[in-house]
Design an enzyme around this catalytic site. Structure first.
Site, mmCIF file in Angstrom:
data_model
loop_
_atom_site.group_PDB
_atom_site.id
_atom_site.type_symbol
_atom_site.label_atom_id
_atom_site.label_comp_id
_atom_site.label_asym_id
_atom_site.label_seq_id
_atom_site.Cartn_x
_atom_site.Cartn_y
_atom_site.Cartn_z
ATOM 1 N N GLU A 367 49.629 -59.434 -18.647
ATOM 2 C CA GLU A 367 50.373 -60.938 -17.772
ATOM 3 C C GLU A 367 51.305 -61.632 -19.160
ATOM 4 O O GLU A 367 52.261 -60.692 -18.725
ATOM 5 C CB GLU A 367 50.322 -62.215 -16.999
ATOM 6 C CG GLU A 367 48.896 -61.928 -16.077
ATOM 7 C CD GLU A 367 48.481 -63.115 -15.685
ATOM 8 O OE1 GLU A 367 49.381 -63.929 -14.876
ATOM 9 O OE2 GLU A 367 47.300 -63.589 -14.490
ATOM 10 N N GLU A 643 41.769 -70.494 -20.773
ATOM 11 C CA GLU A 643 41.862 -70.162 -19.239
ATOM 12 C C GLU A 643 41.156 -71.186 -18.562
ATOM 13 O O GLU A 643 41.605 -72.382 -18.350
ATOM 14 C CB GLU A 643 42.091 -69.287 -18.811
ATOM 15 C CG GLU A 643 43.057 -69.190 -17.261
ATOM 16 C CD GLU A 643 43.250 -67.727 -17.123
ATOM 17 O OE1 GLU A 643 42.605 -66.453 -17.952
ATOM 18 O OE2 GLU A 643 44.737 -67.409 -16.388
HETATM 19 C C1 BGC Z 1 48.364 -67.141 -14.980
HETATM 20 C C2 BGC Z 1 48.687 -68.745 -15.137
HETATM 21 C C3 BGC Z 1 49.276 -68.696 -14.318
HETATM 22 C C4 BGC Z 1 48.621 -68.532 -13.078
HETATM 23 C C5 BGC Z 1 49.381 -69.106 -11.789
HETATM 24 C C6 BGC Z 1 46.796 -66.869 -14.270
HETATM 25 O O1 BGC Z 1 47.544 -65.447 -13.777
HETATM 26 O O2 BGC Z 1 47.422 -66.389 -16.184
HETATM 27 O O3 BGC Z 1 48.341 -69.306 -16.301
HETATM 28 O O4 BGC Z 1 49.970 -70.411 -13.804
HETATM 29 O O5 BGC Z 1 48.301 -66.856 -12.957
HETATM 30 O O6 BGC Z 1 48.986 -68.652 -10.686
#
Ligand code: BGC
Length: 771
Positions: A367, A643
């Site tokens: 990502e 996270e």
């Molecule tokens: C990210 C996040 C993001 C989210 C939103 C994730 O995969 O890592 O931090 O805000 O998706 O859906």
């Protein structure tokens, strides 16, 4: 060594040159295309008295002049919405040039331009199929002549010793393919091919606005272990974004492989959570000593495994080089509680790891995108810890550009082809509100209304769009919302399934962004707009209360996030706010002080408690060590913010969710409250023109110290308690004044200077001892 001229100040000008690209055919469906080296020899009639090099690229570059690297930037020119804003760097290279023969050259890499990037294997060639360099060297010589060397047909290209390079996958380097001193004047480039001319849209090129990415620190491993299979397991003791630098004598292996991971499981690197970002670097070489670091990749890791090294471990030098946008550190906090200090340190590390050219969600998996919601909640914390003014105001321009292009504020900026769930882009609260709330944060912290002017249209477009979606009901209760993303109660594979109604979140944010926008309008002197958005905010507030409140401050959807939003976003007031605060405090206590919020409540809940007088509950929440909580991460050995509240489960295994990173800053946004409440420093006028110093000695803390380099200078708040007395030292810089609130309820006005206060923690007398 060349020094970089202040970013943002120097524009060339006029790009009088074209760009260059390699002349050989490439298979553009191949993710492993080999990048070129470029070079050109040239001669100066006399000694240079002033020389500047302006550079940008499609792809990534690293320039060399006469055999030495120019500047120390990595991953230049960084990432932006390239179609509209391609950033260039400016270097003062006077000292690197000589009278007579010189040479200039560049390494190149795929980067964001054409490397595979994004979800599910990613997309190749997002911005174009060809990597290309645009450079202009302007030299004034002692004899008065002015020489301009641009990237033109006089340059030559050769396949690079970098065999392939990818931000996600890693880099492969073949030392045997090093052509010798290729960027030196004496190098014979007879075998190199003339370049092809490449086109750049020079109208889109802008001077770089934020600080460039650089190596800011080198970590020495805390342990290095040779294992039975010959591989070497390295632990840096710290999760971070960067890469390894290896040095070794000759004859110690022809092929080294370096793998990276954030965590170990059963003594092995745990890489499932990297998904398709496999993060493996390779070094090939049959002879000569090794002195190598990959150039155009970056990994998020704490552990590395080196295989293929046959030499003695003591001959191998391993460094972890930390890379991020090289912002000036501005804020510090230390307390009497070591776990809190580690939590704070973890926030700093997650910020560093994710401020890499743009504000990203994470530095390790496939990502590393500019998720708008994450930075929206984290920006107040970021702007205390580091000077992020240029970094974020530059990125906000990209937000506005993408908002225009896609008709709403995207989930992440720059936009790249998304997984199906992100396409087409639909408006979502918390994430889209970055358009209003983050410019305001920058204004509040740096005092420059320019960012408000710059972002005004974008902010207005966002609120107007939400108003249209909500319609006359003033409730935003339709469409896709991520809501209180990653509420710990949500199932691991359904992070949006929070306890708090996503439309409650969306409507609360609608009210708050409208209110903030009215303040922005007022600051800019747009009084009609200010009035309009204030009454819109009032209407949304009414609608919110009618739909979700019982009328006395309680919510029909009583959750930690719901109350946090209602209190901090000014939806409940006076008696209703007190009642809401009591309900929230009770919810916290009932859960055994464990946190029950996701992204939508994490930056608000502590404020909601302290704003309503529930200091002990706020500190109990902060200091709780059972999962889920901030300190449960610390207790499990975290060195960055995770996270998920439980990225590592209590049994020590990694959360099985697809999205499990150990380096996301969003849940660290509580640090902003820590700075204002434990440290005690908060701005009361934009740019800290005036401040409120109001540390709260609770939670058993016996002291804390906050230092903040405001636009006016250093502000310090340093307190400690003994059995019955609170002692506070405050330093206020020239140009700044403030109010000091003491724990006994008294307040003092202060001008610049050093001040000492004491307050009884039992009685109510406050004594000002010195000034
Ligand atoms: C990210 C996040 C993001 C989210 C939103 C994730 O995969 O890592 O931090 O805000 O998706 O859906």
């Amino acid at each position: 060594m060349a020094s970089v001229v202040e970013v943002g100040l120097v524009d060339p000008l006029d790009w009088t040159t074209s760009g260059i690209m390699p002349p050989w055919p490439e298979d553009h469906s191949d993710p492993d295309r080999r990048p070129p080296l470029f070079r050109r020899a040239f001669s100066l009639p006399s000694a240079p008295v002033k020389a500047r090099l302006y550079v940008t690229a499609h792809g990534l570059y690293e320039m060399e002049l006469n055999g030495s690297r120019v500047g120390a930037e990595a991953l230049a020119p960084g990432w932006s919405v390239y179609s509209d804003r391609l950033q260039h760097a400016t270097y003062d290279v006077t000292e690197m040039l000589v009278e007579g023969d010189n040479a200039i050259g560049s390494w190149m890499g795929d980067g964001w331009w054409r490397g595979r990037y994004g979800f599910h294997g990613g997309t190749l060639n997002i911005y174009g199929t060809d990597i290309a360099l645009l450079a202009q060297l302007e030299v004034k010589c002692a004899d008065g002549s002015k020489i301009v060397i641009g990237t033109d047909k006089h340059w030559k290209a050769s396949p690079s010793p970098i065999l392939r390079s990818s931000l996600y996958v890693g880099e492969e380097f073949d030392n045997d393919a090093m052509p010798g001193p290729w960027s030196s004047a004496e190098f014979d480039d007879m075998g190199w091919a003339p370049v092809k001319i490449a086109q750049f849209l020079t109208g889109t090129i802008v001077p770089q606005e934020g600080p460039p990415v650089r190596c800011t620190e080198e970590l020495v491993p805390v342990s290095t272990e040779r294992r039975d299979d010959g591989s070497i397991l390295v632990d840096f003791g710290q999760n971070f974004a960067g890469r390894l630098h290896l040095r070794a004598p000759s004859g110690v292996g022809r092929e080294l492989e370096v793998r990276h991971a954030e965590v170990l499981q059963d003594g092995e690197l745990y890489v499932r959570t990297l998904r398709d970002a496999i993060s493996i670097d390779r070094y090939l070489g049959s002879e000569g000593s090794i002195d190598w670091e990959p150039r155009f990749t970056i990994h998020g890791f704490r552990y590395a495994e080196i295989s293929g090294y046959t030499g003695d471990l003591s001959d191998l030098s391993i460094l972890g080089r930390v890379y991020h946008s090289d912002m000036r550190r501005t804020g510090w906090l230390t307390t009497s509680n070591e776990s809190l200090n580690r939590l704070h340190e973890n926030v700093v590390w997650s910020m560093k790891s994710n401020f890499v050219s743009i504000p990203t969600d994470c530095p390790q998996r496939d990502e590393r995108l500019g998720w708008t919601g994450d930075i929206q909640v984290f920006a107040p914390t970021a702007s205390y810890l580091f000077d992020v003014d240029g970094f974020l105001s530059g990125w906000l321009k990209d937000v506005a550009l993408e908002q225009n292009r896609f008709g709403t504020v995207p989930w992440y900026v720059p936009v790249i082809p998304g997984a199906p769930q992100w396409t087409p882009i639909v408006p979502g609260a918390v994430w889209g509100d970055v358009a209003v709330l983050t410019p305001w944060t920058l204004f509040e912290r740096y005092g420059d209304s320019g960012v408000l002017r710059q972002q005004y249209q974008s902010a207005r477009d966002w609120v107007d769009q939400v108003a249209r979606l909500a319609g006359p009901s003033r409730l935003w209760d339709t469409g896709r919302q991520l809501g209180d993303w990653l509420d710990p109660a949500a199932p691991a594979d359904q992070p949006a399934m929070a306890l708090t109604d996503p439309y409650l979140v969306a409507t609360a944010y609608f009210a708050w962004s409208s209110r903030r926008l009215s303040l922005i309008a007022e600051t800019l002197g747009k009084l009609d707009d200010a009035r309009y958005y204030r009454s819109l905010a009032d209407e949304v507030r009414e609608a919110f209360l009618t739909r979700w409140s019982t009328g006395d401050g309680r919510l029909v959807n009583p959750t930690q996030t719901g109350y946090a939003l209602a209190i901090v976003f000014d939806l409940v007031r006076d008696e209703a706010a007190r009642r809401a605060g009591a309900e929230l405090a009770a919810l916290v206590t009932e859960r055994g002080n464990r946190i029950g919020v996701g992204f939508a409540g994490v930056n608000l809940i502590s404020d909601a408690l302290t704003m309503t007088g529930h200091h002990e509950e706020a500190f109990a929440l902060l200091l709780e060590e059972q999962t889920p909580s901030w300190l449960s991460m610390v207790a499990k050995g975290a060195t960055t913010i995770w996270e998920r509240w439980d990225s590592l489960l209590d049994d020590g295994t990694v959360n099985p969710g697809q999205m499990t990173s150990f380096n996301h800053y969003a849940l660290g946004s509580v640090a902003d409250w820590m700075h204002r409440t434990i440290g005690g420093i908060a701005p009361t006028e934009a740019g800290y023109r005036s401040v409120r110093v109001a540390p709260i000695p609770a939670g058993g803390l016996t002291g804390a110290r906050a230092d903040f380099d405001s636009p006016y200078g250093r502000i310090t708040s340093d307190w400690k308690v003994d059995d019955t007395t609170f002692h506070l030292d405050v330093v206020v810089p020239v140009g700044c004044s403030g109010v000091v609130d003491l724990p006994d309820g008294s307040s003092r006005e202060v001008e610049h200077g050093s001040h000492h206060f004491t307050a009884s923690l039992i009685g109510s007398s406050t004594q000002r001892e010195a000034s």
